[in-house]
Structures are given as C-alpha cells and as structure tokens.
Motif scaffolding. Sequence first.
Motif, PDB file in Angstrom:
ATOM      1  N   ALA B  76       9.013  -2.976 -13.003  1.00  0.00           N
ATOM      2  CA  ALA B  76       7.694  -2.583 -12.517  1.00  0.00           C
ATOM      3  C   ALA B  76       7.812  -1.698 -11.300  1.00  0.00           C
ATOM      4  N   LYS B  77       6.905  -0.746 -11.215  1.00  0.00           N
ATOM      5  CA  LYS B  77       6.742   0.013  -9.984  1.00  0.00           C
ATOM      6  C   LYS B  77       6.255  -0.977  -8.936  1.00  0.00           C
ATOM      7  N   LYS B  78       6.722  -0.832  -7.693  1.00  0.00           N
ATOM      8  CA  LYS B  78       6.606  -1.915  -6.720  1.00  0.00           C
ATOM      9  C   LYS B  78       5.187  -2.447  -6.526  1.00  0.00           C
ATOM     10  N   ASP B  79       4.213  -1.571  -6.349  1.00  0.00           N
ATOM     11  CA  ASP B  79       2.899  -2.098  -6.011  1.00  0.00           C
ATOM     12  C   ASP B  79       1.902  -2.012  -7.165  1.00  0.00           C
ATOM     13  N   GLU B  80       2.446  -1.959  -8.362  1.00  0.00           N
ATOM     14  CA  GLU B  80       1.553  -1.872  -9.516  1.00  0.00           C
ATOM     15  C   GLU B  80       1.089  -3.247  -9.960  1.00  0.00           C
ATOM     16  N   PRO B  81      -0.098  -3.320 -10.568  1.00  0.00           N
ATOM     17  CA  PRO B  81      -0.527  -4.609 -11.125  1.00  0.00           C
ATOM     18  C   PRO B  81       0.393  -5.017 -12.283  1.00  0.00           C
ATOM     19  N   PRO B  82       0.514  -6.315 -12.536  1.00  0.00           N
ATOM     20  CA  PRO B  82       1.475  -6.798 -13.530  1.00  0.00           C
ATOM     21  C   PRO B  82       1.226  -6.265 -14.946  1.00  0.00           C
ATOM     22  N   GLU B  83      -0.025  -5.845 -15.231  1.00  0.00           N
ATOM     23  CA  GLU B  83      -0.306  -5.369 -16.592  1.00  0.00           C
ATOM     24  C   GLU B  83       0.492  -4.103 -16.922  1.00  0.00           C
ATOM     25  N   LEU B  84       0.855  -3.341 -15.868  1.00  0.00           N
ATOM     26  CA  LEU B  84       1.504  -2.055 -16.119  1.00  0.00           C
ATOM     27  C   LEU B  84       3.020  -2.153 -16.194  1.00  0.00           C
ATOM     28  N   GLU B  85       3.521  -3.366 -15.988  1.00  0.00           N
ATOM     29  CA  GLU B  85       4.976  -3.477 -15.985  1.00  0.00           C
ATOM     30  C   GLU B  85       5.521  -3.397 -17.414  1.00  0.00           C
ATOM     31  N   VAL B  86       6.820  -3.097 -17.486  1.00  0.00           N
ATOM     32  CA  VAL B  86       7.494  -3.106 -18.779  1.00  0.00           C
ATOM     33  C   VAL B  86       8.214  -4.444 -18.897  1.00  0.00           C
ATOM     34  N   LEU B  87       7.902  -5.164 -19.966  1.00  0.00           N
ATOM     35  CA  LEU B  87       8.414  -6.511 -20.082  1.00  0.00           C
ATOM     36  C   LEU B  87       9.462  -6.589 -21.194  1.00  0.00           C
ATOM     37  N   ARG B 128      -1.658 -18.244 -10.314  1.00  0.00           N
ATOM     38  CA  ARG B 128      -0.414 -17.598 -10.718  1.00  0.00           C
ATOM     39  C   ARG B 128      -0.375 -16.124 -10.322  1.00  0.00           C
ATOM     40  N   GLU B 129      -1.176 -15.736  -9.324  1.00  0.00           N
ATOM     41  CA  GLU B 129      -1.241 -14.306  -8.993  1.00  0.00           C
ATOM     42  C   GLU B 129       0.109 -13.750  -8.537  1.00  0.00           C
ATOM     43  N   ASN B 130       0.929 -14.590  -7.892  1.00  0.00           N
ATOM     44  CA  ASN B 130       2.213 -14.089  -7.388  1.00  0.00           C
ATOM     45  C   ASN B 130       3.398 -14.465  -8.258  1.00  0.00           C
ATOM     46  N   THR B 131       3.182 -15.408  -9.195  1.00  0.00           N
ATOM     47  CA  THR B 131       4.339 -15.893  -9.936  1.00  0.00           C
ATOM     48  C   THR B 131       4.864 -14.796 -10.844  1.00  0.00           C
ATOM     49  N   GLY B 132       6.166 -14.640 -10.833  1.00  0.00           N
ATOM     50  CA  GLY B 132       6.770 -13.571 -11.626  1.00  0.00           C
ATOM     51  C   GLY B 132       6.795 -12.258 -10.882  1.00  0.00           C
ATOM     52  N   ILE B 133       6.260 -12.254  -9.673  1.00  0.00           N
ATOM     53  CA  ILE B 133       6.258 -11.015  -8.890  1.00  0.00           C
ATOM     54  C   ILE B 133       7.065 -11.186  -7.610  1.00  0.00           C
ATOM     55  N   GLY B 141       8.741 -12.505   1.756  1.00  0.00           N
ATOM     56  CA  GLY B 141       8.242 -11.958   0.494  1.00  0.00           C
ATOM     57  C   GLY B 141       6.858 -12.503   0.185  1.00  0.00           C
ATOM     58  N   TYR B 142       6.638 -13.784   0.515  1.00  0.00           N
ATOM     59  CA  TYR B 142       5.323 -14.394   0.300  1.00  0.00           C
ATOM     60  C   TYR B 142       4.318 -13.849   1.306  1.00  0.00           C
ATOM     61  N   VAL B 143       4.776 -13.702   2.550  1.00  0.00           N
ATOM     62  CA  VAL B 143       3.865 -13.165   3.575  1.00  0.00           C
ATOM     63  C   VAL B 143       3.446 -11.737   3.209  1.00  0.00           C
ATOM     64  N   ALA B 144       4.383 -10.970   2.623  1.00  0.00           N
ATOM     65  CA  ALA B 144       4.103  -9.567   2.303  1.00  0.00           C
ATOM     66  C   ALA B 144       2.986  -9.408   1.274  1.00  0.00           C
ATOM     67  N   VAL B 145       2.780 -10.413   0.416  1.00  0.00           N
ATOM     68  CA  VAL B 145       1.673 -10.305  -0.549  1.00  0.00           C
ATOM     69  C   VAL B 145       0.417 -11.014  -0.033  1.00  0.00           C
ATOM     70  N   GLY B 146       0.372 -11.240   1.253  1.00  0.00           N
ATOM     71  CA  GLY B 146      -0.836 -11.837   1.839  1.00  0.00           C
ATOM     72  C   GLY B 146      -0.723 -13.326   2.066  1.00  0.00           C
ATOM     73  N   GLY B 147       0.482 -13.863   1.901  1.00  0.00           N
ATOM     74  CA  GLY B 147       0.672 -15.292   2.067  1.00  0.00           C
ATOM     75  C   GLY B 147       0.508 -15.739   3.504  1.00  0.00           C
ATOM     76  N   TYR B 148       0.066 -16.949   3.700  1.00  0.00           N
ATOM     77  CA  TYR B 148      -0.193 -17.601   4.986  1.00  0.00           C
ATOM     78  C   TYR B 148      -1.276 -16.907   5.796  1.00  0.00           C
ATOM     79  N   ARG B 149      -1.864 -15.855   5.214  1.00  0.00           N
ATOM     80  CA  ARG B 149      -2.951 -15.179   5.923  1.00  0.00           C
ATOM     81  C   ARG B 149      -4.171 -16.102   5.969  1.00  0.00           C
ATOM     82  N   SER B 150      -4.417 -16.800   4.832  1.00  0.00           N
ATOM     83  CA  SER B 150      -5.552 -17.723   4.787  1.00  0.00           C
ATOM     84  C   SER B 150      -5.372 -18.839   5.803  1.00  0.00           C
ATOM     85  N   MET B 151      -4.121 -19.307   5.938  1.00  0.00           N
ATOM     86  CA  MET B 151      -3.885 -20.400   6.871  1.00  0.00           C
ATOM     87  C   MET B 151      -4.129 -19.937   8.302  1.00  0.00           C
TER      88      MET B 151
END
Lengths: 244, 537
Positions: B76-87, B128-133, B141-151
């Motif tokens: 996958a291109k780094k910031d693409e949504p998972p639908e566009l990845e090649v599986l 499951r928004e981050n799983t597999g990504i 890596g978790y913080v980079a996708v917005g993790g712990y921001r809610s906390m």
Amino acid sequence: MPPLAATPASVRVVTLNIDGKDYSARADETIIEVCRENKIPIPSLCYLDGLSIWAGCRLCLVEMAGQSRLFAACSTQVTEGMTVSTNTERLQRYRRTIVELLFAERSHVCSVCVSNGHCELQFMAQKCGVDHVRVPYRQVRNQVDSSHEAFRLDHNRCILCTRCVRVCDEIEGAHTWDVMGRGSDCQVITDLARPWGESDTCTGCGKCVQVCPTGALVKQGTSAGEMVKDKHFLPILARRRHAQ
Amino acid sequence: MNIDDIDELAQKHRDKYAGIETEVRVCMATSCQSSGAPLVFEALTGAQKAQGPGTCRVKGVGCMGLCSAGPMVAVAKKDEPPELEVLYREVKPEDAADILASVGGAPVARIHFPTDAPFFTRQQRIVRENTGIIDPESFTGYVAVGGYRSMVQTLTEMTPGAVVAEVTTSGLRGRGGGGYPTGLKWSTIAKMPVGQKYVICNADEGDPGAFMDRAILESDPHRVLEGMAIAAYAIGANKGYVYLRAEYPLAVERVETAIRKAKRAGFLGNHICETQFNFDVEIRLGAGAFVCGEETALMASIEGNRGQPKPRPPYPAESGLWGYPTLINNVETFANITSIIRNGGEWYAGIGTERSKGAKVFALAGAISNIGLIEVPMGITLREIIEEIGGGIPNGKAFKAVQTGGPSGGCIPAQHLDIPVDYDSLKTLGTIMGSGGMIVMDETSDMVDVARYFMEFCMTESCGKCVPCRTGTQQMHGLLDTIAKGQGTHKDLALLEELCEVVQATSLCGLGQTAPNPVLSTLRFFRDEYEQKLIAE
C-alpha cells in the motif's frame, strides 16, 4: 430535660410479604433467615446458619412478584414491599428435579448408608416428593478415604455442598478442606489432595462431620444407619457465630 | 502534555519515515503466523535489504481479516485508505522477490486478491480501523495514526462526567455478549463514593469459533489500553487488569509490550501525561476455564481464588474486585471508546440501528468461503453477512444454519436469514449476539450433533458449584448422546426438554442459565431431526 435525640439506626426495618402473609425483617437479613425465623419451610442443602453463603444447591429458589427470574433465598436480602412465593407448583417441580439430579449423580443408596434415617438429602427427597428418579443413574465409582483415625470420607455420598470446606475455614480456622476439579469431577479434598490421615492441617475437631448433610463424612466404625449427628452441634455453631 | 504535544509526537514518527512511499505489510497475527507468515516476513525483509534502502518498507502488522487465506501480505501507498491496497493471499517465501518487484507496477496476478470484493467493501471499520495497517509492537506507530489523542483530550479537556455522557450518547452496548449499555454501567460506578475502584478488561474469550478479541489485542493493543485509561478516568479508578487467557500467548506478549512501552512514555502509571491522573495496568492470565469469562468468576480468579461465580447482587459496580466498585468491559467495548471520544457520541449513535449502535466485529467460521474477521454496522442482515461478505457456502453445498453466541446462543435457519443483526432481533429467535462468533453450517451438518457438541462444552466447562449446571448439563449431554445414536425415545426427548427448563431457570450463573440454549433453538427450528432419530417405545 428532653431525651437525647436518637442516633439514626444504621439498618432499616422493612415489611415484606411471604406466601400471602406480612412479616417484618431487618433490611440486612436474607429471605431464608426471615423464613426460618417464622417457621416457613424453605428447602436447602448448602445453607447453614453460622456459615457463609454458598448458593450452590439451588433448592431455596423462590419466586418474586414482578420478576421473571428466580432468586436464591439464601443470597437475596429483603427489601421493603417485596412479595415472595416460596412453594409454587413450578418451584416444587424444579426442586424435585434438582433432588433427582443429585441422587443420580453419585451413589446414594439409602438402605446401606451409614446415615440412613439421619440424612438431609433423604429428608429432602421425602419433603419434595421424590418417589423415583427419572434421570439415569451415572454409576460412577468414587474413592473412599479411610486414612483418618477418627473419620471417613466417602466421595460417593458427597453432594458438594461445601459445608465442610466452609466450617473448617470459617469456624475451625484450619482450611483443611477445599474443592478440586471441574463440573461433576469436582471433589472435596484435604490439604492438596493428600489422604485425610496424612493432613498437616486437620485438627481432628470433627466439625466437618457434624455439618455434612449426607453420609459423605462420618465417624469411623459406623455401620448402616448408625451415623447420628450430635444434636447440640448446629445450634451451638449458629449461636457462637452470631455472638461474634 | 496537551493535544499539540501528542500531535508533535505523531509528526515525529511520520518524519522518521518520510522517505518511505510504499509499505509492504505482512500479517503477523496468530492465524497467519500458523500458516507461515514469519518465513514470508523474513523473505521479504531479506529481499528488501538486498535491494538496498529505497522508498519501500517491509512491516509486520496485525490481522487483515481474511484468516483462511493466510499468510496475507498487503502492498500500500503509505497514507492511502486500505481499500486501495494490493492484497496477496497464501503468500509463500518464494513470492517475496515478485512482490517487491511489482511495487508501483501491476500486481502479481497468481496470488492477488481483489480488494473490491464485498468482503472488504461492505465492512465498516471502527474497532479495526488500524488493524493490518499499524505495527502492533510500535508505540509511536499507534500515536502516528492518532492514538492516545483521545486519552490526552479527555485528561486535559474533559471532566469525568463529560466522558461518561459522551459514552452514554453513543449508545454503545457491551460487546461481550450481554449487551448492557456501557454508558449506564460507567455512570453507575462513577456515582459510587470516591475511593478505590478498578477497571477490568475481560479478554477471556472462550466461545468456540470466536477470535475477535484475540485479533484486536494482537493487532492494536494500545487501543484497548487507551480505552481502559479513559474508562478509569471517567469512573475514578487508578488500577486496571487485563484478564487474558493464557491460550493466547501472542496476545499476551503484545499487550505486555504495549503496557511496557506506554508506561515508559508516561501514558500509563503515575501522573499520566503530567496530569494528576494515575492509572496502572497489569495482566492476569486465565488458566483455561471458560467460566472465568463470567464476571464474578473472573474477579475471583484475579483475587487468586478458585474461578467460581458468586450470586449477584451485589453487582461488581457496587462490590467487585476485593469488594471495591469495579468496571468490567470486554476488549471490543474498550476498543470502541477512543473512536467515540475522537468523533463524538453522536457520530457513533448515527451508525447501526435504533437500539443497537455502532459496528460489531464477527468471526466467520465453519462452512463459509471467507473465514475470518469482519466488522459490520449493526442492523446488517445475516444474509448479507453470509452470502455477500462471507462469500457463501463453499463446494456447492446449501446453507443450513448459522450458530451465533457460542454455547450460550442458538442456531438460525435459512428462513430467518433476513433478520437484522442486532441485540434484540437475535433474542426473538432464541439466540444472542454473544461476543461475535458465527459458525456457518451447510446441509451436511447434523443439528442433534451440534447441540450435543455445545452441551459437551458446557458440561466440561461447568465449574461444579451449582447442582443444576453441574449435573443437569451432564444428564442433558447423556440424553443428547442417546438420541444422536438413534437409541432415544419420546420419553427421553420430553425429559431433555424438562431438564432444559430446570437448568435454565435455576442455575447460578450465565453459563448454566444459557447452557440449554443450543438445544432449545435446534429443537425449535429442527425438531424433525430429533424426531427422526427417536425409536418407538
């Protein structure tokens, strides 16, 4: 001089209705305590005044107005305005089935049992009208532990009420007894499943024998029908517990 | 620390990988590992090293969902949504060079799995928004996708009451099976007097055929910890336990890593993010008893006692772990919290049905083409799940029934496939949503055998405390066995039904109370199969 203002009581007093009659009770009492106090018969095999609540035999289940599920009288505290039925046709049917299940689980043959005539399970069957057992007997052979000099343990007659476990832990303070295994493989054990006679912790006080409802824990040297409990033991147990 | 600081931390991580354009993601969750993912990962990293540093990065990630087609690899291109990845499916180490060579060009056709299939497009990924990504072992890596921001947001900008209100607005209901409103549970415990309180994450997932929680913990463990921390802040707890079954060694390892890294970064422990809030988390391993998923037995087990249920009330909210008010939620429930805080309760309440909000993760297993994990909005029909997302029944067989809710649930036959999947609709069919296991059965399945299987499960998992469950499940199993062998009579069937009623009404805990459900539901929809096996008296 006016009297000092009363300090508010820490426990409230409530009124509840059991089988159509009103009774008063302290709010920290359970349904079974109120029933026993007022001579309302409630069957139970694991409950024993003076020991902690186990809620395992499920014979003391009662119906409550406005609730579809059943409540164990031993573990349910009374509340103001509670309406309880203790002996409906449905409850009778369930109790009969539970006693039948207990009879079929291990080997409860009254005629050859040391506790014949002095057995709470036997009385329970008579009270619940169990004249035959509809489920198949499981015919499992369990061990007998005769290693203790004064007492004997027969797993075949154990109903896993854990009265022995609780009395040993809570009254004698030895915690010799415990339960091991899962489901129907459960067994009461002494120490870490060593023979009773080799137990380091057992004080030989015999409280477990006195509280056992069946012929699972008995005195050595007793034969069919000879195991008679000391009739003073249970009242003393309850009194001492309440005095604490 | 405030929101800007955490955004800066996220940016730092992104800067570190600024040169990377494409990510080759290898699923390193349990099911793909068992089919050889570590070898594939090794081959890919080896091949990538041989190529020299470039714009491509090979990364171990969590579950991609299609567990039956593992090992899975996504490009996958780094910031693409998972639908566009090649599986890629069923990747072997030999495919590594081809996969790397195809980056930026046409996919490797022989192992390509199209991501425009309904299995991917019909899902709605919240938990499951981050799983597999993301890499589950990387904190940043978790913080980079917005993790712990809610906390950080809750700790610095919201009052505990506002957090509870947000969760209540969301309409989230417990994902462990009971469906108790999460906001109500939180507010009850928040209202208990200030003092020692506990948060417990129930990760003792034991239903046969269910593996949702395992995948969440293996793929995105920080998400669960974040949800627990937010819960602790909302109810006023300072200590949490993750009760995790020892049969999930990889999940244990990843949660341990996550706890360690979060503590080191100051996101767990004392004065979290330089606030006055303290919250520490420990793992407690379950020793293999199904009944320890029941909350009172679970707490007994954490206390170091025999895992046996106690009568309720008192409920854990009032008197739980060591007698203190305790919040127990399932893994998936906690995993929803961060999204609810980020997007607002209103947003969450907009997904799903009137009384069942949000999306739910299901584990598809049995006679279905796409075995794996899916996350779908509540209210979707069973037919859509099985025929479209699941890809139907393989080998040209016909659908017979789907079992939901594990040993506490029931079987739903073909004529009810159009029922919407939500807590209340499933109840009307005599089954439950449960934790999310869905076992699909084709025409070759014998329903008496199914009932016998689940009864055997309950019989061996009964703790032995209460008489109806201990001996009743055993007698019911015996009767089912007799009937399944073609030796049962009408009297046996009548007795079986009566035992079902007694065990259901009189058992102490949920295990016994629901143990008859598989029998009752198969009797309701497939009674003829029982009767065909009976012999005349």
